[in-house]
Write a protein that holds these residues in place. Structure first.
Motif, PDB file in Angstrom:
ATOM      1  N   GLY A  85      34.248  47.704  44.508  1.00 26.18           N
ATOM      2  CA  GLY A  85      32.810  47.532  44.714  1.00 26.18           C
ATOM      3  C   GLY A  85      32.205  46.566  43.709  1.00 26.18           C
ATOM      4  N   GLU A  86      32.577  46.713  42.455  1.00 24.11           N
ATOM      5  CA  GLU A  86      32.061  45.800  41.425  1.00 24.11           C
ATOM      6  C   GLU A  86      32.551  44.373  41.659  1.00 24.11           C
ATOM      7  OE1 GLU A  86      29.759  46.434  39.099  1.00 24.11           O
ATOM      8  OE2 GLU A  86      29.635  48.447  39.961  1.00 24.11           O
ATOM      9  N   ALA A  87      33.801  44.228  42.103  1.00 26.55           N
ATOM     10  CA  ALA A  87      34.329  42.893  42.388  1.00 26.55           C
ATOM     11  C   ALA A  87      33.563  42.250  43.541  1.00 26.55           C
ATOM     12  CB  ALA A  87      35.818  42.968  42.720  1.00 26.55           C
ATOM     13  N   ILE A  88      33.235  43.036  44.557  1.00 26.96           N
ATOM     14  CA  ILE A  88      32.484  42.497  45.695  1.00 26.96           C
ATOM     15  C   ILE A  88      31.109  42.043  45.241  1.00 26.96           C
ATOM     16  CG2 ILE A  88      31.363  43.152  47.864  1.00 26.96           C
ATOM     17  CD1 ILE A  88      33.867  44.897  48.386  1.00 26.96           C
ATOM     18  N   ILE A  89      30.434  42.847  44.455  1.00 30.93           N
ATOM     19  CA  ILE A  89      29.108  42.475  43.961  1.00 30.93           C
ATOM     20  C   ILE A  89      29.204  41.222  43.093  1.00 30.93           C
ATOM     21  CG2 ILE A  89      27.219  43.193  42.437  1.00 30.93           C
ATOM     22  CD1 ILE A  89      27.698  46.054  43.511  1.00 30.93           C
ATOM     23  N   PHE A  90      30.228  41.160  42.251  1.00 35.99           N
ATOM     24  CA  PHE A  90      30.431  39.994  41.394  1.00 35.99           C
ATOM     25  C   PHE A  90      30.687  38.743  42.226  1.00 35.99           C
ATOM     26  CE2 PHE A  90      33.202  37.230  38.850  1.00 35.99           C
ATOM     27  CZ  PHE A  90      32.378  37.013  37.764  1.00 35.99           C
ATOM     28  N   ILE A  91      31.511  38.849  43.252  1.00 33.36           N
ATOM     29  CA  ILE A  91      31.825  37.696  44.102  1.00 33.36           C
ATOM     30  C   ILE A  91      30.586  37.229  44.859  1.00 33.36           C
ATOM     31  CG2 ILE A  91      33.107  37.013  46.178  1.00 33.36           C
ATOM     32  CD1 ILE A  91      35.446  38.706  45.050  1.00 33.36           C
ATOM     33  N   ILE A  92      29.811  38.165  45.377  1.00 30.54           N
ATOM     34  CA  ILE A  92      28.594  37.785  46.088  1.00 30.54           C
ATOM     35  C   ILE A  92      27.601  37.121  45.135  1.00 30.54           C
ATOM     36  CG2 ILE A  92      26.565  38.699  47.283  1.00 30.54           C
ATOM     37  CD1 ILE A  92      28.454  40.691  48.657  1.00 30.54           C
ATOM     38  N   GLY A  93      27.445  37.690  43.939  1.00 26.62           N
ATOM     39  CA  GLY A  93      26.554  37.074  42.946  1.00 26.62           C
ATOM     40  C   GLY A  93      27.036  35.696  42.547  1.00 26.62           C
TER      41      GLY A  93
END
Length: 157
Positions: A85-93
């Motif tokens: 989840g954190e990786a997805i948020i980081f990638i989107i950001g």
């Protein structure tokens, strides 16, 4: 009162970033339910993260040769889902940052091209004015020459 252009692109980026959190939560929930995600996507990064974290903590505390027990499957799946989840948020950001940078670079390039075009236009106008000035100067000299070549008019008293 004059209102500037509304930054719709920034609003869209903000909306995407706000939507990334619920999307990441849904993906995490799906990862917890799916055996494939659990075994191949969540568990290996979670175990690696746990091993690195524990190894670092042990070295800071001065324990060099201690063996580190792996996490149980449930805790590893939970940690892996959180990491995902954190990786997805980081990638989107990060994607939003890259898009914003490219948009700003395109705007900057467009402004530079407009400035260069304006400078070229002004230089062309300056050249035309210089040519016109030279032409008028030559015409004034010719008129002065003609005036001086006229015979002097008799003065009457």
């Amino acid at each position: 009162m004059v209102v500037g252009a509304f930054p719709i692109a920034k609003l869209l980026y903000l909306g995407v970033r706000q939507l990334s959190k619920p999307v990441a939560n849904r993906i995490k929930a799906g990862a917890r339910r799916s055996e494939f995600f659990k075994n191949y996507i969540c568990l290996p990064p979670a175990q690696a993260y746990h091993w690195i974290e524990m190894r670092t903590k042990m070295r800071i505390m001065g324990f060099r040769g201690s063996t580190i027990k792996p996490l149980n499957e449930e805790a590893a799946a939970e940690l892996g889902a959180e990491l995902l989840g954190e990786a997805i948020i980081f990638i989107i950001g990060g994607g939003c940052m890259v898009l914003e940078y490219s948009r700003q670079a395109a705007n900057s390039r467009r402004k530079e091209e407009e400035l260069a075009q304006t400078i070229n236009s002004l230089q062309t106008q300056l050249g035309e004015l210089a040519l016109t000035t030279e032409t008028l100067d030559a015409q004034i000299r010719e008129v002065n020459r003609l005036l001086l070549s006229l015979p002097a008019a008799p003065t009457t008293k």
